[in-house]
Design an enzyme around this catalytic site. Structure first.
Site, PDB file in Angstrom:
ATOM      1  N   ALA A 316       0.840  -1.200   0.000  1.00  0.00           N
ATOM      2  CA  ALA A 316       0.000   0.000   0.000  1.00  0.00           C
ATOM      3  C   ALA A 316       0.873   1.247   0.000  1.00  0.00           C
ATOM      4  CB  ALA A 316      -0.911  -0.010   1.226  1.00  0.00           C
ATOM      5  N   PRO A 317       0.426   2.305  -0.665  1.00  0.00           N
ATOM      6  CA  PRO A 317       1.203   3.548  -0.655  1.00  0.00           C
ATOM      7  C   PRO A 317       1.277   4.134   0.754  1.00  0.00           C
ATOM      8  CG  PRO A 317      -0.961   3.897  -1.645  1.00  0.00           C
ATOM      9  CD  PRO A 317      -0.814   2.425  -1.445  1.00  0.00           C
ATOM     10  N   ASP A 372     -13.678   0.038  11.133  1.00  0.00           N
ATOM     11  CA  ASP A 372     -13.997  -1.348  11.481  1.00  0.00           C
ATOM     12  C   ASP A 372     -13.010  -2.257  10.765  1.00  0.00           C
ATOM     13  OD1 ASP A 372     -15.316  -3.448  12.635  1.00  0.00           O
ATOM     14  OD2 ASP A 372     -17.060  -3.385  11.312  1.00  0.00           O
TER      15      ASP A 372
END
EC number: 2.7.11.5
Length: 569
Positions: A316-317, A372
């Site tokens: 992920a970036p 969540d």
């Protein structure tokens, strides 16, 4: 233990445990009205925790009964395949068949320790097609609009009754009529042919919602009445919501689950999906408290997405985390988080501590500010879709949590969370001073509201916050969270001695808020904006006052929709 136990008998036992679980779930949910009417806010929070916990208890009971009667690992696949066939027969016409499928999957997963992800043994795909609208009459009240707006509201408030009085119902009806006439022009108002409201009232926190829609020939609009109680436990209408954006925020992924009692959850979700087409059905099931089925529905959506796309999973970036390895599929709206094998010396925590923190968030009121998360065991990805760079990084940082089997990458334990833009990246890319100030104001509000919900965020670096498409700030890094009572907020010593800090005695639970400005955001102009907007965050007094409030067990009221939509009080 008897060898005479048949697949049909075990299938019946499982559906019996599911039905018992759903009755238990419904009993807790039904109690929401009385808790709301009596202002039993602490009981409301306890009921929410109990409802989350009961699913695993029910699955454990079902598995224990099966082990008592069947020598599980002596039965061949044919036994379990026949059991699924028999169970599918029991699901025909069942009003919660989709939830019962998930319960069955949970039982099989527990028996085989999630090693057998096979559609012949489990419900990877649904057993039947749900036809939306078939049971719509069970979940919808329709209101006549051929008379006057005032009479329509009279009928609504006659239909939805509470065992407490209104503060001023005539005033509220007048405001509602005025608000509706303001939202719809005369032509639209004349074209309204029906107003539909879901029969279950949606309870969460200190609010209750009547949720439905205004039906016109060429369009429909949300129609939501938000109700609250005053200090005398009298009802009042707080807002009329007719904007999908407001409704979407109410059903946001960072909010606690609703209590909305229905025997037809699929029909309720189908209706909500018509109101909120940008929400996935798994998000709506989760919002209703059916988070386990939400996970099943997510997985089905996910494998469908994989079949239609070709992009690869990649890191992920953003800045790499010290505790979690985070990756994503660029074309899909979630991130995958795996606990790393080793933490740096600065993180004096254990793997089990991290899991406990995630459980704490699951059980807490997330107040629209904490994402969540959904926990999976032995989650499978096609190896061909995992980029070589990501696979190498996973093998270097999370080797104990992954396994390669044939053409699959099996992740033994991971969390899935909604994808957001990390705040540090947002602030690097955003050039609008107004949007930057809005983001930093949201950051301060996010930290304060989490604390009011009795959670100290711990690691408040801006990389641990994400901003949603609606501009809301959400916290998503939980490895250092704790209850407010578990920290000692102190002032820094005032001294001319430059080495005074070096000799300061610091306990593990000591926190010095005056130092927050040095690490929440990095650049000086951003620090100055945050201090101007939320300078009290850097004061020990502010945090100590919050500790007094949370120690009293006071439950805060967090209104999820735009403040401008609230009727004046």
């Amino acid at each position: 233990m008897s060898s005479a136990v048949t697949p049909k008998h075990v299938a019946y036992q499982i559906i019996h445990h599911f039905d018992k679980n759903y009755r238990w779930f419904s009993r807790i949910t039904k109690g929401a009205q009385e808790r709301f009417e009596k202002g039993l806010w602490q009981q409301t929070q306890a009921a929410s925790k109990e409802r989350i916990s009961l699913y695993d208890v029910s699955v454990s009971d079902a598995v224990a009964e099966i082990y008592h009667q069947v020598t599980v690992h002596q039965e061949n696949d044919h036994f379990w395949q026949q059991m699924k066939v028999r169970y599918s027969v029991l699901l025909e016409g069942h009003p919660q068949f989709e939830l019962a499928e998930t319960f069955y999957n949970s039982v099989i997963g527990r028996i085989f320790r999630h090693q057998k992800i096979d559609d012949s043994l489990m419900y990877i795909h649904p057993s039947q097609c749900f036809l939306a609208g078939k049971d719509r009459h069970h979940v919808i009240n329709s209101f006549d609009t051929t008379t006057t707006v005032a009479k329509m509201y009279d009928t609504i408030f006659t239909t939805y009754r509470f065992n407490i009085s209104y503060e001023d119902l005539a005033r509220d009806k007048f405001r509602l009529e005025k608000a509706l006439r303001k939202r719809l022009d005369r032509k639209q108002l004349a074209s309204v042919h029906t107003v539909e409201l879901l029969k279950p009232v949606f309870y969460r926190g200190k609010a209750a919602y009547l949720i439905g829609r205004i039906c016109m020939p060429d369009e429909t609009l949300p129609f939501v009445l938000a109700l609250q109680t005053n200090d005398k436990q009298e009802l009042f209408v707080d807002a009329l919501l007719t904007d999908r954006k407001d409704l979407s925020v109410i059903f946001g992924f960072a909010r606690s689950y609703f209590m909305a009692d229905t025997q037809n959850p699929a029909e309720v979700v189908a209706f909500l999906h018509e109101l909120l087409p940008n929400k996935k059905t798994f998000e709506l099931y989760m919002a209703l408290g059916h988070f386990k089925h939400g996970k099943t529905d997510f997985y089905r959506n996910f494998i469908g997405h994989l079949a239609e796309t070709a992009d690869q999973f990649e890191a992920a970036p953003g800045i790499r985390g010290l505790v979690m390895m985070v990756f994503h599929l660029p074309s899909y709206g979630v991130v995958f988080k795996i606990i790393k094998d080793e933490f740096p010396e600065s993180k004096k925590i254990t793997r089990e501590h991290v899991k406990d923190c995630y459980r704490l968030v699951k059980m807490s009121d997330r107040v629209g500010r904490m994402a969540d998360t959904h926990e999976y065991v032995n989650f499978r990805l096609p190896l061909s879709r995992v980029s070589s760079a990501l696979l190498t990084e996973l093998q270097q940082t999370c080797a104990s949590s992954i396994e390669i089997s044939n053409d699959q990458l099996i992740i033994r334990h991971l969390y899935i969370e909604r994808k957001m833009t990390p705040l540090n990246i947002y602030l690097e890319q955003e050039t609008s001073p107004e949007k930057i100030e809005h983001a930093l104001n949201e950051l301060g509000l996010c930290i304060k509201q989490i604390a009011k919900a009795n959670i100290f965020p711990g690691d408040m670096l801006h990389k641990n916050f994400g901003i949603t498409r609606h501009g809301r700030m959400i916290f998503y890094d939980y490895d250092e969270i704790c209850l407010m009572s578990e920290r000692n907020f102190r002032e820094l010593p005032k001294s001319d001695d430059p080495f005074a800090l070096d000799t300061l005695s610091v306990a593990p639970n000591d926190v010095f808020p005056e130092q927050f400005e040095h690490f929440i955001v990095g650049k000086m102009h951003l620090k100055n904006i945050l201090k101007r907007l939320h300078g009290d965050l850097m004061s020990p007094t502010f945090w100590k006052q919050l500790q007094i409030i949370t120690a009293r067990g006071e439950v805060q009221n967090f209104t999820p929709y735009n403040e401008a939509m609230r009727f004046p009080r």
